[in-house]
Scaffold this motif. Structure first.
Motif, PDB file in Angstrom:
ATOM      1  N   GLN A  37       0.820  -1.221   0.000  1.00 19.66           N
ATOM      2  CA  GLN A  37       0.000   0.000   0.000  1.00 19.66           C
ATOM      3  C   GLN A  37       0.850   1.266   0.000  1.00 19.66           C
ATOM      4  OE1 GLN A  37      -2.672  -1.480   3.384  1.00 19.66           O
ATOM      5  NE2 GLN A  37      -4.079  -0.266   2.146  1.00 19.66           N
ATOM      6  N   CYS A  84     -10.837   0.040   3.080  1.00 24.22           N
ATOM      7  CA  CYS A  84      -9.401  -0.061   2.817  1.00 24.22           C
ATOM      8  C   CYS A  84      -8.866   1.324   2.490  1.00 24.22           C
ATOM      9  CB  CYS A  84      -9.183  -1.011   1.639  1.00 24.22           C
ATOM     10  SG  CYS A  84      -7.455  -1.204   1.177  1.00 24.22           S
ATOM     11  N   LEU A  85      -7.719   1.673   3.064  1.00 21.27           N
ATOM     12  CA  LEU A  85      -7.106   2.975   2.781  1.00 21.27           C
ATOM     13  C   LEU A  85      -6.768   3.117   1.296  1.00 21.27           C
ATOM     14  CD1 LEU A  85      -4.737   3.166   5.879  1.00 21.27           C
ATOM     15  CD2 LEU A  85      -6.820   4.505   5.514  1.00 21.27           C
ATOM     16  N   HIS A 106      -7.298  -9.234   6.093  1.00 22.22           N
ATOM     17  CA  HIS A 106      -7.312  -8.165   5.090  1.00 22.22           C
ATOM     18  C   HIS A 106      -5.879  -7.800   4.689  1.00 22.22           C
ATOM     19  CE1 HIS A 106      -9.027  -4.232   3.476  1.00 22.22           C
ATOM     20  NE2 HIS A 106      -7.728  -3.980   3.534  1.00 22.22           N
ATOM     21  N   HIS A 143      -3.413  -8.358   1.075  1.00 21.94           N
ATOM     22  CA  HIS A 143      -2.619  -7.365   0.331  1.00 21.94           C
ATOM     23  C   HIS A 143      -1.281  -7.955  -0.117  1.00 21.94           C
ATOM     24  CE1 HIS A 143      -4.846  -3.605   0.386  1.00 21.94           C
ATOM     25  NE2 HIS A 143      -5.055  -3.666   1.686  1.00 21.94           N
ATOM     26  N   GLU A 180      -8.340  -0.346   6.400  1.00 27.27           N
ATOM     27  CA  GLU A 180      -7.161  -1.184   6.561  1.00 27.27           C
ATOM     28  C   GLU A 180      -6.267  -1.096   5.349  1.00 27.27           C
ATOM     29  OE1 GLU A 180      -9.053  -4.899   8.716  1.00 27.27           O
ATOM     30  OE2 GLU A 180     -10.318  -4.125   7.184  1.00 27.27           O
TER      31      GLU A 180
END
Ligand code: ZN
Length: 161
Positions: free
Chosen positions: A51, A89-90, A131, A135, A161
């Motif tokens: 991320q 989710c961010l 979660h 990723h 998240e």
């Protein structure tokens, strides 16, 4: 410490399988420090390295009702039960969708000294672990959701998240 730019849906780094961490050197320590700062600044409860554009198997999680955890090269060793709830989710800003996850998970991971640790979670903590570990496989929660992404209402609060 510094914050890093959070990558959003459509960016290539979010769809890649991440590589294992081989050693915790200064570069990795800086990355992990930055991940904590980036997550807290964004008011998230979890963040995975892809991320912030780094394809390594690292996640940080703090669901605020338990100890903050860093996962390095995590693997599931047990999953049980079922929970269904809205997830955010961010990397998918302003969206929400219902996802069914295991209620309980047990994970084998490394800590900051590369010692093996066993981490357990249930409820929100288990959801966040699942979660974030998705990723690391290049999977966004929308791929596991029970429905298409919905817009988050203005008055709706959600753990991202
Ligand atoms: Zn996420």
């Amino acid at each position: 410490m510094a914050t890093r730019q959070i990558r959003t849906i459509g960016e290539e780094c979010l769809g890649k399988v991440c590589k294992p961490v081989r050693e915790i050197n200064d570069r990795m320590r800086t990355l992990i420090d930055d991940m904590w700062e980036t997550m807290y600044e964004a008011h998230g409860v979890g963040l995975a390295a892809p991320q912030v554009g780094v394809l390594r198997r690292i996640c940080v999680i703090d669901v605020m009702d338990d100890d903050p955890i860093v996962l390095i090269n995590p693997e599931f060793i047990e999953k049980s039960g079922e929970q269904t709830d809205d997830e955010g989710c961010l990397s998918v800003p302003g969206k929400v969708a219902s996802v069914t996850r295991a209620e309980y998970v047990k994970v084998r991971s490394m800590d900051m000294d590369m010692n093996e640790v066993i981490i357990e979670g249930e409820g929100l903590r288990a959801r966040a672990i699942q979660h974030e570990m998705d990723h690391l496989e290049g999977i966004l929660y929308g791929e596991r959701a029970n429905e298409p992404y919905r817009d988050l209402e203005d008055d709706e609060e959600l753990y991202e998240e």
